[in-house]
Design a protein around this motif. Sequence first.
Motif, PDB file in Angstrom:
ATOM      1  N   UNK A  26      -9.063  47.954 -17.447  1.00  0.00           N
ATOM      2  CA  UNK A  26     -10.297  47.596 -18.147  1.00  0.00           C
ATOM      3  C   UNK A  26     -11.480  47.383 -17.199  1.00  0.00           C
ATOM      4  N   UNK A  27     -11.414  47.942 -15.998  1.00  0.00           N
ATOM      5  CA  UNK A  27     -12.530  47.869 -15.050  1.00  0.00           C
ATOM      6  C   UNK A  27     -13.361  49.148 -15.187  1.00  0.00           C
ATOM      7  N   UNK A  54     -16.626  43.646 -26.627  1.00  0.00           N
ATOM      8  CA  UNK A  54     -15.309  42.996 -26.670  1.00  0.00           C
ATOM      9  C   UNK A  54     -14.304  43.699 -25.766  1.00  0.00           C
ATOM     10  N   UNK A  55     -14.358  45.023 -25.719  1.00  0.00           N
ATOM     11  CA  UNK A  55     -13.403  45.779 -24.905  1.00  0.00           C
ATOM     12  C   UNK A  55     -13.762  45.742 -23.422  1.00  0.00           C
ATOM     13  N   UNK A  56     -15.029  45.633 -23.101  1.00  0.00           N
ATOM     14  CA  UNK A  56     -15.509  45.670 -21.711  1.00  0.00           C
ATOM     15  C   UNK A  56     -16.414  44.463 -21.440  1.00  0.00           C
ATOM     16  N   UNK A  57     -15.922  43.231 -21.579  1.00  0.00           N
ATOM     17  CA  UNK A  57     -16.791  42.055 -21.441  1.00  0.00           C
ATOM     18  C   UNK A  57     -17.421  41.897 -20.058  1.00  0.00           C
ATOM     19  N   UNK A  69     -26.363  57.655 -10.858  1.00  0.00           N
ATOM     20  CA  UNK A  69     -26.062  56.327 -11.393  1.00  0.00           C
ATOM     21  C   UNK A  69     -26.069  56.424 -12.920  1.00  0.00           C
ATOM     22  N   UNK A  70     -25.093  55.773 -13.539  1.00  0.00           N
ATOM     23  CA  UNK A  70     -24.986  55.765 -14.999  1.00  0.00           C
ATOM     24  C   UNK A  70     -25.370  54.378 -15.501  1.00  0.00           C
ATOM     25  N   UNK A  71     -26.300  54.342 -16.434  1.00  0.00           N
ATOM     26  CA  UNK A  71     -26.691  53.086 -17.068  1.00  0.00           C
ATOM     27  C   UNK A  71     -25.621  52.710 -18.089  1.00  0.00           C
ATOM     28  N   UNK A  72     -25.254  51.432 -18.130  1.00  0.00           N
ATOM     29  CA  UNK A  72     -24.242  50.946 -19.078  1.00  0.00           C
ATOM     30  C   UNK A  72     -24.913  50.006 -20.069  1.00  0.00           C
ATOM     31  N   UNK A  73     -24.832  50.330 -21.344  1.00  0.00           N
ATOM     32  CA  UNK A  73     -25.349  49.482 -22.414  1.00  0.00           C
ATOM     33  C   UNK A  73     -24.165  48.871 -23.144  1.00  0.00           C
TER      34      UNK A  73
END
Length: 144
Positions: A26-27, A54-57, A69-73
């Motif tokens: 889950x990293x 919930x899956x990637x807190x 670079x990838x932006x994570x929302x």
Amino acid sequence: MPLPRLTLTPDASHGPLDGAWWPRCDALELELPALVGALDPGLGTVTRVTVDTAAWPDAPRTVLAPGHVIEVALSDVDAEAHAITLDCGTVGRWELLVVPPGEPADAATWLLTTASDPWNALTAPHMLALAEANRENGADPGSV
């Protein structure tokens, strides 16, 4: 990291999902570069992903991928639960079911196969609920 466990819908999808991804942990910062690297370059460069809170807190706000670079929302919308949306700029976006890393292999195989079926009409939360119900009832995951 080894190649990601990934299935994609061939050609155009007619359902809510374009395939499935079964990360090993889950990293997100460890798993996402391998996922992005495994995608066909013709799909475009992934510039942003949206993941379920919930899956990637502990998801970072950005992830380094080969060459960019990838932006994570983060999202807490129920319809996006257990899914990752990959935005590829002007090329399009893909919605993948995220199979939980600890999912048993037989259920994960069913989820990967079903999510990549172009005629699958089930959402990610619905598919995972069916797999869970079958596991609790001792049924074969493929009997959904």
